[in-house]
Design a protein around this motif. Sequence first.
Motif, short mmCIF file in Angstrom:
data_model
loop_
_atom_site.label_atom_id
_atom_site.label_comp_id
_atom_site.label_asym_id
_atom_site.label_seq_id
_atom_site.Cartn_x
_atom_site.Cartn_y
_atom_site.Cartn_z
N PRO A 131 -3.56 4.95 2.95
CA PRO A 131 -3.01 3.58 2.53
C PRO A 131 -4.05 2.37 2.55
N GLY A 132 -3.96 1.52 1.75
CA GLY A 132 -4.94 0.46 1.75
C GLY A 132 -6.23 0.56 1.21
N ARG A 133 -6.34 1.73 0.78
CA ARG A 133 -7.88 1.93 -0.09
C ARG A 133 -7.94 1.08 -1.31
N THR A 134 -7.07 0.95 -1.99
CA THR A 134 -7.25 -0.04 -3.16
C THR A 134 -7.54 -1.57 -2.97
N GLN A 135 -8.91 -1.83 -2.72
CA GLN A 135 -9.18 -3.34 -2.25
C GLN A 135 -9.44 -4.15 -3.16
N SER A 183 9.34 7.51 -11.77
CA SER A 183 8.89 8.48 -10.93
C SER A 183 7.36 8.78 -11.77
N SER A 184 6.36 8.89 -11.14
CA SER A 184 5.07 9.62 -11.68
C SER A 184 5.13 10.81 -11.67
N HIS A 185 5.97 11.42 -10.63
CA HIS A 185 5.89 12.85 -10.77
C HIS A 185 6.58 13.57 -11.98
N SER A 231 0.70 -1.17 0.08
CA SER A 231 -0.09 0.00 0.14
C SER A 231 0.76 1.09 -0.08
N ASN A 232 0.60 2.23 -0.67
CA ASN A 232 1.19 3.43 -0.80
C ASN A 232 2.70 3.57 -1.67
N ALA A 233 2.69 2.37 -2.45
CA ALA A 233 3.81 2.36 -3.20
C ALA A 233 3.91 3.10 -4.21
N GLY A 234 2.69 3.48 -4.69
CA GLY A 234 2.60 4.40 -5.91
C GLY A 234 2.12 3.80 -7.11
N LYS A 235 1.36 2.65 -6.80
CA LYS A 235 0.85 1.76 -7.91
C LYS A 235 -0.22 2.58 -8.77
N SER A 236 -1.24 2.98 -7.86
CA SER A 236 -2.23 3.94 -8.92
C SER A 236 -1.59 4.97 -9.62
N SER A 237 -0.67 5.81 -9.09
CA SER A 237 -0.14 6.97 -9.71
C SER A 237 0.73 6.37 -11.01
N ALA A 238 1.47 5.11 -10.89
CA ALA A 238 2.12 4.47 -11.74
C ALA A 238 1.33 4.19 -12.96
N THR A 277 -5.95 7.42 -6.89
CA THR A 277 -4.91 7.30 -6.09
C THR A 277 -5.47 7.96 -4.60
N SER A 278 -4.95 7.50 -3.61
CA SER A 278 -5.17 8.24 -2.43
C SER A 278 -4.13 8.34 -1.54
N LYS A 279 -4.25 9.22 -0.53
CA LYS A 279 -3.52 9.60 0.44
C LYS A 279 -3.54 8.54 1.88
N THR A 319 9.93 3.03 -7.28
CA THR A 319 9.08 4.25 -7.23
C THR A 319 9.56 5.23 -6.63
N LYS A 320 8.83 6.54 -6.94
CA LYS A 320 8.93 8.06 -6.34
C LYS A 320 10.64 8.26 -6.35
N SER A 321 11.25 8.12 -7.53
CA SER A 321 12.55 8.15 -7.68
C SER A 321 12.99 9.60 -7.60
N ASP A 322 11.92 10.51 -7.73
CA ASP A 322 12.27 12.00 -7.69
C ASP A 322 12.39 12.37 -5.97
N LYS A 323 12.21 11.57 -5.27
CA LYS A 323 12.21 11.83 -3.88
C LYS A 323 13.78 11.81 -3.49
N1 LIG Z 1 7.07 12.15 -5.17
C1 LIG Z 1 6.36 11.06 -5.36
N2 LIG Z 1 5.14 10.67 -4.80
C2 LIG Z 1 4.27 9.86 -5.49
C3 LIG Z 1 4.96 9.06 -6.56
N3 LIG Z 1 3.97 8.21 -7.03
C4 LIG Z 1 3.03 8.34 -5.94
N4 LIG Z 1 3.19 9.30 -4.94
C5 LIG Z 1 2.68 9.60 -3.74
O1 LIG Z 1 2.47 8.53 -2.87
C6 LIG Z 1 1.19 8.46 -2.40
C7 LIG Z 1 0.56 6.95 -2.63
O2 LIG Z 1 0.42 7.03 -4.16
P1 LIG Z 1 -0.73 5.95 -4.78
O3 LIG Z 1 -0.49 6.00 -6.14
O4 LIG Z 1 -1.99 6.39 -4.07
O5 LIG Z 1 -0.14 4.66 -4.14
P2 LIG Z 1 -0.88 3.04 -4.11
O6 LIG Z 1 0.29 2.36 -4.19
O7 LIG Z 1 -1.86 3.07 -5.27
O8 LIG Z 1 -1.77 2.94 -2.92
P3 LIG Z 1 -2.97 2.11 -2.42
O9 LIG Z 1 -4.14 2.67 -2.79
O10 LIG Z 1 -2.74 2.16 -0.72
O11 LIG Z 1 -2.59 0.64 -2.92
C8 LIG Z 1 0.51 9.55 -2.95
O12 LIG Z 1 0.28 10.34 -1.85
C9 LIG Z 1 1.13 9.84 -4.12
O13 LIG Z 1 1.03 11.25 -4.48
C10 LIG Z 1 5.99 9.44 -7.26
O14 LIG Z 1 6.60 9.27 -8.34
N5 LIG Z 1 6.58 10.76 -6.59
#
Ligand SMILES: Nc1nc2c(ncn2[C@@H]2O[C@H](COP(=O)(O)OP(=O)(O)OP(=O)(O)O)[C@@H](O)[C@H]2O)c(=O)[nH]1
Length: 202
Positions: A57-61, A177-179, A33-40, A53-55, A143-147
């Motif tokens: 964690p765990g919403r994508t069930q 990075s999705s950003h 959860s929160n790894a950035g899957k929806s964003s990707a 996408t959600s802030k 993921t989130k390589s921009d960090k």
């Molecule tokens: N800086 C940065 N933040 C990101 C990136 N991708 C996602 N995030 C942030 O990480 C958080 C989780 O992103 P999601 O894409 O919702 O993650 P998820 O893995 O789908 O989460 P679940 O719905 O819990 O499974 C959000 O606050 C996003 O804005 C990225 O590439 N860079």
Amino acid sequence: MTYYTQAKFSTSAPDIRHLEGDEGIEVAFAGRSNAGKSSALNTLARQKNLARTSKTPGRTQLINVFELEEGRRLIDLPGYGFAQVPIAMKKKWQQALGEYLQKRKSLKGLVVLMDIRHPFKDLDQDLIYWAVEANIPVLALLTKSDKLKAGKRKAQLMMAQEAALAFMGDVTVQTFSSHNRQGLPELEQMLDGWFHRHEEKK
Ligand SMILES: Nc1nc2c(ncn2[C@@H]2O[C@H](COP(=O)(O)OP(=O)(O)OP(=O)(O)O)[C@@H](O)[C@H]2O)c(=O)[nH]1
């Protein structure tokens, strides 16, 4: 426009065992959860709201199925590793995931998304081992390589590539990075390979 922009939500399945239509080619996306899957997935499809996408964690069930074209699918598996989930449910989920990787004939590739700052946690490793055992190629997406700044990003990539050797299978590691869309062409190239390789064999 790329192939992936045509992704369209098709169905949701409450359980991996209820996924229908084991035909054609599918590629699954999994991650904590929160790894950035929806964003990707949204970045790949160039759509804002394909996968929510959600802030929180765990919403994508549910398991969401996105169709690219007839018989070509992206599968969005629910995020795992969410602390509040009871152990019994976690076990059930892991078992179902293992079965999916072993038995799903149309599954031709698995993208495992991991925050670049914390790659290869236990559940990520379990998943990759199961995929390797089932002969499913894996793309480990950091993921989130921009960090991270460039130097640290490179160091994390090299460390993860080294760690991936331990799986003794077809496991490729890249940053994403999705950003800022870093790594998007490489991700597409890998997916293209999975979709096309099997097309040629038809
Ligand atoms: N800086 C940065 N933040 C990101 C990136 N991708 C996602 N995030 C942030 O990480 C958080 C989780 O992103 P999601 O894409 O919702 O993650 P998820 O893995 O789908 O989460 P679940 O719905 O819990 O499974 C959000 O606050 C996003 O804005 C990225 O590439 N860079």
